[in-house]
Motif scaffolding. Structure first.
Motif, PDB file in Angstrom:
ATOM      1  N   MET A 193      -1.159  21.140 -12.402  1.00  0.00           N
ATOM      2  CA  MET A 193      -0.421  20.815 -13.620  1.00  0.00           C
ATOM      3  C   MET A 193       1.032  20.465 -13.342  1.00  0.00           C
ATOM      4  N   GLY A 194       1.445  20.561 -12.072  1.00  0.00           N
ATOM      5  CA  GLY A 194       2.820  20.230 -11.737  1.00  0.00           C
ATOM      6  C   GLY A 194       3.719  21.447 -11.740  1.00  0.00           C
ATOM      7  N   THR A 195       4.947  21.257 -11.281  1.00  0.00           N
ATOM      8  CA  THR A 195       5.888  22.375 -11.177  1.00  0.00           C
ATOM      9  C   THR A 195       7.279  21.979 -11.645  1.00  0.00           C
ATOM     10  N   ILE A 196       8.022  22.998 -12.063  1.00  0.00           N
ATOM     11  CA  ILE A 196       9.443  22.870 -12.383  1.00  0.00           C
ATOM     12  C   ILE A 196      10.163  23.940 -11.577  1.00  0.00           C
ATOM     13  N   GLU A 197      11.146  23.548 -10.791  1.00  0.00           N
ATOM     14  CA  GLU A 197      11.892  24.501  -9.971  1.00  0.00           C
ATOM     15  C   GLU A 197      13.391  24.283 -10.142  1.00  0.00           C
ATOM     16  N   THR A 198      14.131  25.374 -10.177  1.00  0.00           N
ATOM     17  CA  THR A 198      15.586  25.289 -10.309  1.00  0.00           C
ATOM     18  C   THR A 198      16.257  26.117  -9.226  1.00  0.00           C
ATOM     19  N   ILE A 199      17.235  25.513  -8.579  1.00  0.00           N
ATOM     20  CA  ILE A 199      18.066  26.225  -7.601  1.00  0.00           C
ATOM     21  C   ILE A 199      19.504  26.141  -8.079  1.00  0.00           C
ATOM     22  N   ILE A 200      20.167  27.289  -8.172  1.00  0.00           N
ATOM     23  CA  ILE A 200      21.566  27.331  -8.618  1.00  0.00           C
ATOM     24  C   ILE A 200      22.461  27.734  -7.455  1.00  0.00           C
ATOM     25  N   SER A 201      23.459  26.916  -7.198  1.00  0.00           N
ATOM     26  CA  SER A 201      24.412  27.190  -6.120  1.00  0.00           C
ATOM     27  C   SER A 201      25.786  26.677  -6.520  1.00  0.00           C
ATOM     28  N   GLU A 202      26.756  27.560  -6.512  1.00  0.00           N
ATOM     29  CA  GLU A 202      28.150  27.199  -6.821  1.00  0.00           C
ATOM     30  C   GLU A 202      28.256  26.447  -8.142  1.00  0.00           C
ATOM     31  N   LYS A 203      27.598  26.996  -9.177  1.00  0.00           N
ATOM     32  CA  LYS A 203      27.661  26.491 -10.548  1.00  0.00           C
ATOM     33  C   LYS A 203      26.932  25.161 -10.751  1.00  0.00           C
ATOM     34  N   ILE A 204      26.202  24.710  -9.726  1.00  0.00           N
ATOM     35  CA  ILE A 204      25.409  23.486  -9.845  1.00  0.00           C
ATOM     36  C   ILE A 204      23.936  23.873  -9.844  1.00  0.00           C
ATOM     37  N   ALA A 205      23.223  23.504 -10.909  1.00  0.00           N
ATOM     38  CA  ALA A 205      21.792  23.778 -10.999  1.00  0.00           C
ATOM     39  C   ALA A 205      21.026  22.509 -10.642  1.00  0.00           C
ATOM     40  N   THR A 206      20.210  22.577  -9.615  1.00  0.00           N
ATOM     41  CA  THR A 206      19.354  21.452  -9.241  1.00  0.00           C
ATOM     42  C   THR A 206      17.972  21.700  -9.826  1.00  0.00           C
ATOM     43  N   LEU A 207      17.613  20.890 -10.791  1.00  0.00           N
ATOM     44  CA  LEU A 207      16.357  21.038 -11.532  1.00  0.00           C
ATOM     45  C   LEU A 207      15.386  19.967 -11.046  1.00  0.00           C
ATOM     46  N   GLN A 208      14.299  20.410 -10.417  1.00  0.00           N
ATOM     47  CA  GLN A 208      13.353  19.483  -9.798  1.00  0.00           C
ATOM     48  C   GLN A 208      11.972  19.599 -10.437  1.00  0.00           C
ATOM     49  N   PHE A 209      11.382  18.445 -10.783  1.00  0.00           N
ATOM     50  CA  PHE A 209      10.023  18.432 -11.311  1.00  0.00           C
ATOM     51  C   PHE A 209       9.080  17.741 -10.326  1.00  0.00           C
ATOM     52  N   PHE A 210       7.800  18.125 -10.413  1.00  0.00           N
ATOM     53  CA  PHE A 210       6.807  17.542  -9.512  1.00  0.00           C
ATOM     54  C   PHE A 210       5.442  17.505 -10.184  1.00  0.00           C
ATOM     55  N   HIS A 211       4.735  16.420  -9.959  1.00  0.00           N
ATOM     56  CA  HIS A 211       3.328  16.326 -10.328  1.00  0.00           C
ATOM     57  C   HIS A 211       2.648  15.439  -9.291  1.00  0.00           C
ATOM     58  N   PRO A 212       1.457  15.821  -8.843  1.00  0.00           N
ATOM     59  CA  PRO A 212       0.789  15.051  -7.786  1.00  0.00           C
ATOM     60  C   PRO A 212       0.476  13.602  -8.144  1.00  0.00           C
ATOM     61  N   SER A 213       0.396  13.300  -9.438  1.00  0.00           N
ATOM     62  CA  SER A 213       0.157  11.914  -9.867  1.00  0.00           C
ATOM     63  C   SER A 213       1.483  11.200 -10.085  1.00  0.00           C
ATOM     64  N   SER A 214       2.157  10.899  -8.977  1.00  0.00           N
ATOM     65  CA  SER A 214       3.414  10.129  -9.005  1.00  0.00           C
ATOM     66  C   SER A 214       4.466  10.724  -9.926  1.00  0.00           C
ATOM     67  N   ASN A 215       4.519  12.051  -9.972  1.00  0.00           N
ATOM     68  CA  ASN A 215       5.505  12.756 -10.809  1.00  0.00           C
ATOM     69  C   ASN A 215       5.406  12.348 -12.278  1.00  0.00           C
ATOM     70  N   SER A 216       4.161  12.203 -12.742  1.00  0.00           N
ATOM     71  CA  SER A 216       3.939  11.918 -14.163  1.00  0.00           C
ATOM     72  C   SER A 216       3.982  13.223 -14.957  1.00  0.00           C
ATOM     73  N   PHE A 217       3.971  13.093 -16.275  1.00  0.00           N
ATOM     74  CA  PHE A 217       4.146  14.269 -17.139  1.00  0.00           C
ATOM     75  C   PHE A 217       2.969  14.510 -18.070  1.00  0.00           C
ATOM     76  N   PRO A 218       2.195  15.573 -17.822  1.00  0.00           N
ATOM     77  CA  PRO A 218       1.297  16.087 -18.860  1.00  0.00           C
ATOM     78  C   PRO A 218       2.133  16.914 -19.833  1.00  0.00           C
ATOM     79  N   SER A 219       1.565  17.274 -20.962  1.00  0.00           N
ATOM     80  CA  SER A 219       2.337  17.969 -21.996  1.00  0.00           C
ATOM     81  C   SER A 219       2.868  19.319 -21.523  1.00  0.00           C
ATOM     82  N   THR A 220       2.091  20.034 -20.703  1.00  0.00           N
ATOM     83  CA  THR A 220       2.548  21.353 -20.246  1.00  0.00           C
ATOM     84  C   THR A 220       3.811  21.243 -19.404  1.00  0.00           C
ATOM     85  N   LEU A 221       3.897  20.194 -18.588  1.00  0.00           N
ATOM     86  CA  LEU A 221       5.081  20.013 -17.746  1.00  0.00           C
ATOM     87  C   LEU A 221       6.289  19.604 -18.582  1.00  0.00           C
TER      88      LEU A 221
END
Length: 249
Positions: free
Chosen positions: A1-29
């Motif tokens: 169903m894909g993933t959402i990951e966030t890394i916070i460092s020095e007040k900068i949040a890097t928000l990364q999304f992933f889905h195996p189908s070319s980073n497409s979006f199902p509703s849950t993601l």
């Protein structure tokens, strides 16, 4: 169903999304992405958000074709497209500046995500396309965000040429991409350099600037959901079902 990951460092949040189908979006993601943006909006340890996707292929292929094919009634269709409305509105209302890192191709909703960022970096591989008309629907939900960046004329040019890729240079000239780079490595160096500098500025000033950038968009709380209902109706057509099957193959 894909993933959402966030890394916070020095007040900068890097928000990364992933889905195996070319980073497409199902509703849950889409729901997870909206929730994460809303959460970061309230996080006092964050002043800047970087939105990116995983991998070296496509940045985002837009809506999940598998889920679109599974839509069986108007309510399901409308609800699915409301997912993109929720994400764009969350980005619009977020008090933190959102910096886009677009490393590859973007289609449909992926173009909408790039447009909803406050400042967007891209590579020369970051071609864009709005293919919705070709499958019997249209970029109705993302149109306000895209037109806000590139204007109605350029938006029309993309929408009415749904099988044509626009180059990253074209997207830069029209205002969708703020800066473009020859390689992903150069892109990442610049993103890190830029966000580090931006995060050192007065947070209150950045917040006030964010409000200025999005002036005149309060009606999106209604508009984007009205647009979602249009797509929700059109996705049920025989034309769209056949087109989606063809695209999948």
């Amino acid at each position: 169903m894909g993933t959402i990951e966030t890394i916070i460092s020095e007040k900068i949040a890097t928000l990364q999304f992933f889905h195996p189908s070319s980073n497409s979006f199902p509703s849950t993601l889409l729901q997870k992405l909206t929730h994460e943006i809303n959460s970061l909006s309230k996080n006092d340890n964050v002043s800047i958000i970087v939105l990116k996707s995983q991998g070296t292929g496509a940045f985002c292929a837009g809506a999940s074709f598998d889920e679109l094919l599974s839509v069986s009634n108007y309510e399901e269709g409308s609800l699915f497209f409301c997912g993109f409305a929720n994400v764009i509105n969350a980005m619009r209302k977020c008090p933190k500046l959102i910096i886009g890192r677009v490393h590859g191709k973007a289609v449909g909703g992926g173009v909408g995500l790039a447009a909803a960022c406050d400042y967007t970096f891209a590579s020369m591989k970051s071609e864009i396309k709005l293919s919705e008309i070709a499958i019997g629907i249209g970029p109705f939900v993302i149109e306000p965000a895209v037109s806000r960046k590139i204007g109605k004329t350029a938006m029309s040019e993309m929408t009415l040429n749904p099988t044509t890729w626009k180059t990253s240079k074209w997207a830069h000239e029209k205002g969708l991409f703020s800066e473009i780079f020859e390689s992903i490595d150069e892109l990442d160096v610049r993103v890190e350099e830029y966000t580090k500098e931006l995060s050192s500025y007065n947070e209150e000033a950045l917040y006030e600037m964010k409000k200025v950038l999005w002036e005149g968009t309060d009606n999106w709380d209604t508009l984007l959901y009205e647009r979602a209902s249009i797509s929700g109706k059109l996705v049920l057509s025989d034309f769209t079902k056949k087109a989606l099957e063809k695209f999948k193959k």
